[in-house]
Design a protein around this motif. Structure first.
Motif, PDB file in Angstrom:
ATOM      1  N   ILE A  39       0.929  -1.177   0.067  1.00 54.33           N
ATOM      2  CA  ILE A  39       0.168  -0.015   0.041  1.00 54.33           C
ATOM      3  C   ILE A  39       0.732   1.136  -0.165  1.00 54.33           C
ATOM      4  O   ILE A  39       1.739   1.570   0.926  1.00 54.33           O
ATOM      5  CB  ILE A  39      -0.989  -0.009   1.309  1.00 54.33           C
ATOM      6  N   THR A  40       0.918   1.924  -1.192  1.00 53.70           N
ATOM      7  CA  THR A  40       1.747   3.029  -1.381  1.00 53.70           C
ATOM      8  C   THR A  40       0.911   4.237  -1.644  1.00 53.70           C
ATOM      9  O   THR A  40      -0.058   4.090  -2.342  1.00 53.70           O
ATOM     10  CB  THR A  40       2.886   2.946  -2.343  1.00 53.70           C
ATOM     11  N   SER A  41       1.345   5.404  -1.017  1.00 53.72           N
ATOM     12  CA  SER A  41       0.850   6.576  -1.185  1.00 53.72           C
ATOM     13  C   SER A  41      -0.796   6.509  -0.852  1.00 53.72           C
ATOM     14  O   SER A  41      -1.731   7.228  -1.211  1.00 53.72           O
ATOM     15  CB  SER A  41       0.865   6.854  -2.474  1.00 53.72           C
ATOM     16  N   ASN A  42      -1.209   5.602  -0.040  1.00 54.59           N
ATOM     17  CA  ASN A  42      -2.664   5.444   0.454  1.00 54.59           C
ATOM     18  C   ASN A  42      -3.503   5.280  -0.675  1.00 54.59           C
ATOM     19  O   ASN A  42      -4.782   5.407  -0.644  1.00 54.59           O
ATOM     20  CB  ASN A  42      -2.992   6.428   1.164  1.00 54.59           C
ATOM     21  N   ALA A  43      -2.946   4.694  -1.724  1.00 60.01           N
ATOM     22  CA  ALA A  43      -3.713   4.450  -3.024  1.00 60.01           C
ATOM     23  C   ALA A  43      -5.012   3.581  -2.847  1.00 60.01           C
ATOM     24  O   ALA A  43      -5.844   3.615  -3.373  1.00 60.01           O
ATOM     25  CB  ALA A  43      -2.648   4.062  -4.212  1.00 60.01           C
ATOM     26  N   PHE A  44      -4.548   2.495  -1.913  1.00 64.94           N
ATOM     27  CA  PHE A  44      -5.718   1.571  -1.672  1.00 64.94           C
ATOM     28  C   PHE A  44      -6.813   1.998  -1.055  1.00 64.94           C
ATOM     29  O   PHE A  44      -7.995   1.811  -1.267  1.00 64.94           O
ATOM     30  CB  PHE A  44      -4.987   0.441  -0.799  1.00 64.94           C
ATOM     31  N   ILE A  45      -6.666   3.116  -0.112  1.00 64.09           N
ATOM     32  CA  ILE A  45      -7.758   3.764   0.619  1.00 64.09           C
ATOM     33  C   ILE A  45      -8.188   4.987   0.129  1.00 64.09           C
ATOM     34  O   ILE A  45      -9.380   5.508   0.420  1.00 64.09           O
ATOM     35  CB  ILE A  45      -7.600   3.700   2.201  1.00 64.09           C
ATOM     36  N   PHE A  88     -12.644   8.494  -8.180  1.00 60.25           N
ATOM     37  CA  PHE A  88     -12.896   7.398  -8.147  1.00 60.25           C
ATOM     38  C   PHE A  88     -11.914   6.870  -6.989  1.00 60.25           C
ATOM     39  O   PHE A  88     -11.055   7.478  -6.594  1.00 60.25           O
ATOM     40  CB  PHE A  88     -12.145   6.812  -9.477  1.00 60.25           C
ATOM     41  N   GLN A  89     -12.141   5.680  -6.643  1.00 59.62           N
ATOM     42  CA  GLN A  89     -10.960   4.877  -5.702  1.00 59.62           C
ATOM     43  C   GLN A  89     -10.443   3.839  -6.433  1.00 59.62           C
ATOM     44  O   GLN A  89     -10.812   3.242  -7.339  1.00 59.62           O
ATOM     45  CB  GLN A  89     -11.973   4.444  -4.792  1.00 59.62           C
ATOM     46  N   VAL A  90      -8.944   3.592  -6.048  1.00 54.36           N
ATOM     47  CA  VAL A  90      -8.140   2.730  -6.712  1.00 54.36           C
ATOM     48  C   VAL A  90      -8.806   1.175  -6.411  1.00 54.36           C
ATOM     49  O   VAL A  90      -9.049   1.045  -5.336  1.00 54.36           O
ATOM     50  CB  VAL A  90      -6.825   2.730  -6.283  1.00 54.36           C
ATOM     51  N   GLY A  94      -4.797  -2.328  -6.902  1.00 61.92           N
ATOM     52  CA  GLY A  94      -3.840  -1.356  -7.218  1.00 61.92           C
ATOM     53  C   GLY A  94      -3.295  -1.231  -8.729  1.00 61.92           C
ATOM     54  O   GLY A  94      -2.403  -0.706  -8.984  1.00 61.92           O
ATOM     55  N   SER A  95      -4.612  -1.460  -9.430  1.00 58.44           N
ATOM     56  CA  SER A  95      -4.113  -1.336 -10.918  1.00 58.44           C
ATOM     57  C   SER A  95      -4.992  -0.648 -11.830  1.00 58.44           C
ATOM     58  O   SER A  95      -4.968  -0.663 -12.997  1.00 58.44           O
ATOM     59  CB  SER A  95      -4.340  -2.881 -11.591  1.00 58.44           C
ATOM     60  N   THR A  96      -5.619   0.042 -11.206  1.00 56.01           N
ATOM     61  CA  THR A  96      -6.553   1.051 -11.524  1.00 56.01           C
ATOM     62  C   THR A  96      -5.829   2.036 -12.664  1.00 56.01           C
ATOM     63  O   THR A  96      -4.756   2.612 -12.509  1.00 56.01           O
ATOM     64  CB  THR A  96      -7.023   2.133 -10.945  1.00 56.01           C
ATOM     65  N   LEU A  97      -6.374   2.146 -13.738  1.00 53.26           N
ATOM     66  CA  LEU A  97      -5.621   3.126 -15.032  1.00 53.26           C
ATOM     67  C   LEU A  97      -6.513   3.807 -15.910  1.00 53.26           C
ATOM     68  O   LEU A  97      -7.660   2.871 -16.344  1.00 53.26           O
ATOM     69  CB  LEU A  97      -4.751   2.119 -15.996  1.00 53.26           C
ATOM     70  N   ASP A 125       3.249  14.005  -8.404  1.00 53.35           N
ATOM     71  CA  ASP A 125       2.417  14.410  -9.304  1.00 53.35           C
ATOM     72  C   ASP A 125       0.841  14.453  -8.434  1.00 53.35           C
ATOM     73  O   ASP A 125       0.123  15.420  -8.852  1.00 53.35           O
ATOM     74  CB  ASP A 125       2.184  13.956 -10.547  1.00 53.35           C
ATOM     75  N   CYS A 126       0.267  13.480  -8.004  1.00 56.84           N
ATOM     76  CA  CYS A 126      -0.716  13.494  -7.183  1.00 56.84           C
ATOM     77  C   CYS A 126      -0.715  13.329  -5.802  1.00 56.84           C
ATOM     78  O   CYS A 126      -1.747  12.640  -5.163  1.00 56.84           O
ATOM     79  CB  CYS A 126      -1.852  12.029  -7.764  1.00 56.84           C
ATOM     80  N   GLY A 127       0.287  13.643  -5.003  1.00 54.93           N
ATOM     81  CA  GLY A 127       0.418  13.815  -3.880  1.00 54.93           C
ATOM     82  C   GLY A 127      -0.724  14.343  -2.770  1.00 54.93           C
ATOM     83  O   GLY A 127      -0.671  13.894  -1.739  1.00 54.93           O
ATOM     84  N   ASP A 128      -1.537  15.057  -3.309  1.00 51.41           N
ATOM     85  CA  ASP A 128      -2.827  15.588  -2.455  1.00 51.41           C
ATOM     86  C   ASP A 128      -4.124  14.942  -3.040  1.00 51.41           C
ATOM     87  O   ASP A 128      -5.236  15.297  -2.788  1.00 51.41           O
ATOM     88  CB  ASP A 128      -2.933  16.819  -2.493  1.00 51.41           C
ATOM     89  N   SER A 129      -3.896  13.703  -3.666  1.00 52.13           N
ATOM     90  CA  SER A 129      -5.002  12.913  -4.353  1.00 52.13           C
ATOM     91  C   SER A 129      -5.666  13.639  -5.428  1.00 52.13           C
ATOM     92  O   SER A 129      -6.945  13.336  -5.659  1.00 52.13           O
ATOM     93  CB  SER A 129      -6.122  12.574  -3.293  1.00 52.13           C
ATOM     94  N   ASN A 130      -5.162  14.680  -6.015  1.00 46.34           N
ATOM     95  CA  ASN A 130      -5.506  15.413  -7.201  1.00 46.34           C
ATOM     96  C   ASN A 130      -4.401  15.441  -8.122  1.00 46.34           C
ATOM     97  O   ASN A 130      -3.253  15.820  -8.114  1.00 46.34           O
ATOM     98  CB  ASN A 130      -5.868  16.952  -6.904  1.00 46.34           C
TER      99      ASN A 130
END
Length: 158
Positions: A39-45, A88-90, A94-97, A125-130
């Motif tokens: 789980i990197t960068s909270n991408a999962f949650i 959206f949510q990943v 963790g493969s959302t594209l 680039d998306c450090g703030d989830s944007n």
């Protein structure tokens, strides 16, 4: 299978020839997969928002058509200084594209606007989830969260 038998308040190791049930095997496998998933960068949650902005200086319309494997977003005609965005949510793996075809009278370009498996992209680039993309006359820019500036990422293909 190793187990314990209690006799007179003392625990004795005991072995059993019984096999684990298939449902227990699947449960243990699922727990192992969840715990071993990076789980990197909270991408999962986290929820993410992709922004596509028209940064042209004149009356140029930026045409944008975006999609993922599971979602097709409708064609957008973005006016100057306007934007199109979606959230959206990943996915679990963790493969959302998401990718977009962007074009204007001076060129077009296919762009991967959200690759969830790219840690550098998510962190810088998306450090703030944007994730902020901007079309301009000379190309397509991506906002770098770490440096707080838009950087030219792609030039238009003619």
């Amino acid at each position: 299978m190793l187990g314990y038998v209690f006799k007179g308040g003392v625990a004795f190791e005991a072995f059993s020839n019984q096999k684990m049930s298939p449902s227990l095997n699947l449960s243990l496998l699922a727990i192992f997969m969840i715990m071993s998933r990076p789980i990197t960068s909270n991408a999962f949650i986290n929820h993410f928002t992709v922004h596509v902005i028209n940064g042209f200086k004149d009356y140029t319309i930026l045409e944008v058509h975006c999609k993922s494997k599971d979602n097709v977003l409708r064609l957008r005609h973005i006016g100057v200084n306007e934007e199109f965005q979606w959230q959206f949510q990943v996915n679990f793996w963790g493969s959302t594209l998401y990718w977009c075809n962007m074009w204007w009278v001076g060129g077009q370009r296919y762009v991967e606007v959200f690759p969830a498996d790219d840690d550098k992209f998510l962190n810088q680039d998306c450090g703030d989830s944007n994730c902020r993309w901007m079309g301009k006359k000379d190309g397509i820019y991506l906002f770098n969260f770490e440096h707080k500036e838009y950087r030219l990422k792609y030039t238009w293909e003619l």
